[in-house]
Scaffold this active site. Structure first.
Site, PDB file in Angstrom:
ATOM      1  N   GLU A  55      11.820  34.617  47.843  1.00 12.52           N
ATOM      2  CA  GLU A  55      13.023  34.372  47.049  1.00 12.52           C
ATOM      3  C   GLU A  55      14.271  34.799  47.811  1.00 12.52           C
ATOM      4  O   GLU A  55      14.201  35.500  48.820  1.00 12.52           O
ATOM      5  CB  GLU A  55      12.927  35.115  45.716  1.00 12.52           C
ATOM      6  CG  GLU A  55      11.807  34.590  44.849  1.00 12.52           C
ATOM      7  CD  GLU A  55      11.685  35.310  43.520  1.00 12.52           C
ATOM      8  OE1 GLU A  55      10.923  34.811  42.687  1.00 12.52           O
ATOM      9  OE2 GLU A  55      12.321  36.362  43.305  1.00 12.52           O
ATOM     10  N   CYS A  64       8.840  28.213  48.062  1.00 11.72           N
ATOM     11  CA  CYS A  64       7.573  28.375  47.358  1.00 11.72           C
ATOM     12  C   CYS A  64       6.454  28.660  48.353  1.00 11.72           C
ATOM     13  O   CYS A  64       6.551  28.315  49.533  1.00 11.72           O
ATOM     14  CB  CYS A  64       7.239  27.110  46.577  1.00 11.72           C
ATOM     15  SG  CYS A  64       8.423  26.697  45.276  1.00 11.72           S
ATOM     16  N   GLU A  66       3.512  27.250  48.565  1.00  9.79           N
ATOM     17  CA  GLU A  66       2.928  26.020  49.078  1.00  9.79           C
ATOM     18  C   GLU A  66       3.761  25.457  50.223  1.00  9.79           C
ATOM     19  O   GLU A  66       3.220  25.039  51.249  1.00  9.79           O
ATOM     20  CB  GLU A  66       2.826  24.960  47.965  1.00  9.79           C
ATOM     21  CG  GLU A  66       1.984  25.399  46.787  1.00  9.79           C
ATOM     22  CD  GLU A  66       2.780  26.064  45.667  1.00  9.79           C
ATOM     23  OE1 GLU A  66       2.418  25.871  44.496  1.00  9.79           O
ATOM     24  OE2 GLU A  66       3.762  26.786  45.960  1.00  9.79           O
ATOM     25  N   CYS A 100       7.225  20.959  45.437  1.00  6.70           N
ATOM     26  CA  CYS A 100       6.022  21.217  46.232  1.00  6.70           C
ATOM     27  C   CYS A 100       5.050  20.053  46.149  1.00  6.70           C
ATOM     28  O   CYS A 100       4.410  19.697  47.141  1.00  6.70           O
ATOM     29  CB  CYS A 100       5.337  22.498  45.773  1.00  6.70           C
ATOM     30  SG  CYS A 100       6.208  23.984  46.307  1.00  6.70           S
TER      31      CYS A 100
END
Length: 140
Positions: A55, A64, A66, A100
């Protein structure tokens, strides 16, 4: 269902991928949402790449798990993966977000995705099942 849809040969992820995703989960940087996610993927040649969510105070600059795993894979010169484990502490298995899903589809629409929560619940689908009408450029 899409042409890529099939029932997974194994409804459970590879133990090595799950362990790698759990380790990435522990390294996630989530001081704002406190929602840590770890991911691990395997290429057709057997290489494993991991990623964690990272973050940022400027929320749009976060990544993210992924996407972090895909970026590691692509940075190493790989362009496909066969399976992905997404591991998160959630009441039900957390699925990839919309962004994602598009990134995963770009590299491997037929790859198997295992979403697993800390209680061991598993949701498994192919990438294309998560994004049935994905954006894709025509070849040529």
């Amino acid at each position: 269902m899409t042409p890529h849809t099939k029932t997974p040969a194994n409804p459970h992820p590879d133990p090595e991928l799950l362990a790698t995703a759990k380790a990435a989960f522990e390294r996630a940087y989530a001081p704002y949402s406190h929602f840590k996610v770890g991911a691990a993927l395997r290429t057709p040649g057997g290489q494993v790449f991991a990623g964690a969510n990272v973050e940022n105070a400027s929320y749009g600059l976060g990544r993210c798990a992924e996407q972090s795993a895909i970026q590691a894979m692509a940075s190493a010169g790989e362009r496909q993966f066969t399976e992905l484990v997404v591991y998160a502490d959630a009441p039900t298995p957390a699925t990839p977000c919309g962004a994602c899903r598009q990134v995963l589809f770009e590299f491997s629409p037929a790859a198997q995705v295992y979403c697993i929560n800390t209680q061991g619940q598993i949701l498994s689908h192919m990438v294309a099942d998560f994004l049935p009408h994905a954006f894709q450029l025509e070849e040529g």
